[in-house]
Motif scaffolding. Structure first.
Motif, mmCIF file in Angstrom:
data_model
loop_
_atom_site.group_PDB
_atom_site.id
_atom_site.type_symbol
_atom_site.label_atom_id
_atom_site.label_comp_id
_atom_site.label_asym_id
_atom_site.label_seq_id
_atom_site.Cartn_x
_atom_site.Cartn_y
_atom_site.Cartn_z
ATOM 1 N N UNK A 58 30.129 -20.115 30.650
ATOM 2 C CA UNK A 58 29.887 -20.949 29.466
ATOM 3 C C UNK A 58 31.155 -21.024 28.616
ATOM 4 N N UNK A 59 31.311 -22.099 27.859
ATOM 5 C CA UNK A 59 32.493 -22.236 27.002
ATOM 6 C C UNK A 59 32.430 -21.203 25.868
ATOM 7 N N UNK A 61 32.975 -21.383 22.675
ATOM 8 C CA UNK A 61 32.286 -21.773 21.438
ATOM 9 C C UNK A 61 30.795 -21.467 21.551
ATOM 10 N N UNK A 62 30.248 -21.696 22.728
ATOM 11 C CA UNK A 62 28.821 -21.457 22.945
ATOM 12 C C UNK A 62 28.520 -19.960 22.889
ATOM 13 N N UNK A 63 29.310 -19.180 23.612
ATOM 14 C CA UNK A 63 29.061 -17.738 23.678
ATOM 15 C C UNK A 63 29.175 -17.111 22.292
ATOM 16 N N UNK A 64 30.172 -17.552 21.545
ATOM 17 C CA UNK A 64 30.362 -16.981 20.204
ATOM 18 C C UNK A 64 29.205 -17.299 19.261
ATOM 19 N N UNK A 195 29.656 -26.833 29.050
ATOM 20 C CA UNK A 195 29.389 -27.113 27.639
ATOM 21 C C UNK A 195 28.101 -27.911 27.449
ATOM 22 N N UNK A 196 27.556 -28.453 28.531
ATOM 23 C CA UNK A 196 26.348 -29.267 28.418
ATOM 24 C C UNK A 196 25.083 -28.418 28.377
ATOM 25 N N UNK A 197 24.139 -28.831 27.535
ATOM 26 C CA UNK A 197 22.922 -28.053 27.314
ATOM 27 C C UNK A 197 22.037 -27.959 28.555
ATOM 28 N N UNK A 206 23.980 -23.638 36.227
ATOM 29 C CA UNK A 206 25.140 -23.115 35.490
ATOM 30 C C UNK A 206 26.228 -22.670 36.464
ATOM 31 N N UNK A 207 25.867 -21.825 37.394
ATOM 32 C CA UNK A 207 26.880 -21.358 38.349
ATOM 33 C C UNK A 207 27.313 -22.492 39.283
#
Ligand code: PHE
Ligand code: CO
Length: 271
Positions: A58-59, A61-64, A195-197, A206-207
């Motif tokens: 995941x990017x 920004x998302x993880x944070x 980055x996409x939901x 995801x993988x």
């Protein structure tokens, strides 16, 4: 996900939310008291599985931002999330009974209000669900709303949607949403990340989207995106990659009218 232009309750498979409790703008009260222990448990298990897969996929920004959603072991109260989200970017989430029509959907986004389906999937749908539920909408979409550039972009998308509606170009614009907001990839430190939901909330995709040699990964090209059909019932054969949310913001800032005109005369491309 993008709202489909259907008449609610009249399609072959009616949407499963209870639209009778929606206000005229399609928002409703989050019926938090109505969640069962099994509902909360489904959320907890989905969250746990998904969170464990994020590092490296995941990017940043998302993880944070993910912890800002609050509770992991039960479906959060939207009010708690909103307290933090309003402070961060001025966005808020609002409950909806499910997919909503285009104009109310775009209107909410244009007002920095993100519609979140309030019901959760059944245990049988743990790995795959066609319609967005509270896990997809909250876990997949809301963390990036804490990012100021993404947050501004999504509001502009809402305004652009209202304009596309007037121009009869919603289908073209919905492809942009599909290939960026739902299934977009982003390059960070020379690695591909999601980055996409639709990917970030998916156990399998995801993988696949980040690591599999199978799919095509093309740099974001708006004309190409708007010509490309999409599949809603399988992994995407094609993903589009951005170098950062600023690129998305900048590429979508110009007036789309000439683009819509051009694309309407060009043949569609398969997914
Ligand atoms: N710039 C687009 C237009 O003029 C609006 C838009 C902005 C669409 C951001 C999508 C995302 O129609
Ligand atoms: Co979605």
């Amino acid at each position: 996900m993008a709202a489909e232009p259907v008449v609610y309750g009249a399609s072959e498979r009616p949407p499963r939310g209870d639209y009778a409790r929606a206000r005229p703008d399609y928002t409703c009260t989050q019926h938090h008291f109505a969640y069962t222990a099994a509902d909360h448990d489904t959320y907890r298990r989905l969250y746990e599985r998904q969170e464990a897969m994020l590092p490296g996929l995941a990017c940043d920004e998302f993880i944070r931002a993910l912890p800002a959603l609050g509770a992991k072991d039960r479906i959060p109260h939207f009010d708690e999330v909103n307290h933090r989200l309003r402070q961060a970017t001025g966005w808020e989430v609002v409950a909806v009974p499910g997919l909503i029509p285009e104009v109310p959907f775009f209107t909410l986004l244009a007002n920095r209000r993100f519609p979140v389906t309030d019901w959760i999937r059944t245990p049988e749908e743990f790995d795959y669900i066609v319609e967005p539920d509270v896990f997809h909408d909250l876990f997949g979409h809301v963390p990036l709303l804490f990012n100021p550039i993404f947050a501004d972009h999504l509001q502009e998308y809402g305004k652009g949607g209202l304009k596309a509606h007037r121009l009869g170009a919603c289908e073209l614009l919905s492809r942009l949403y599909w290939y960026t907001i739902e299934f977009g990839l982003i390059r960070q430190a020379n690695e591909i990340r999601a980055s996409g939901a639709g990917i970030l909330s998916s156990g399998g995709e995801l993988r696949h989207s980040v690591c599999s040699p199978q799919p095509r990964r093309l740099p974001l090209d708006l004309e190409r995106v708007m010509r490309t059909r999409y599949k809603i019932d399988s992994y995407q054969p094609t993903y589009f990659v951005i170098d950062g949310f600023q690129e998305l913001f900048d590429k979508t800032a110009p007036d789309f009218r000439p683009l819509y005109q051009r694309v309407k005369d060009l043949p569609e491309l398969p997914a």
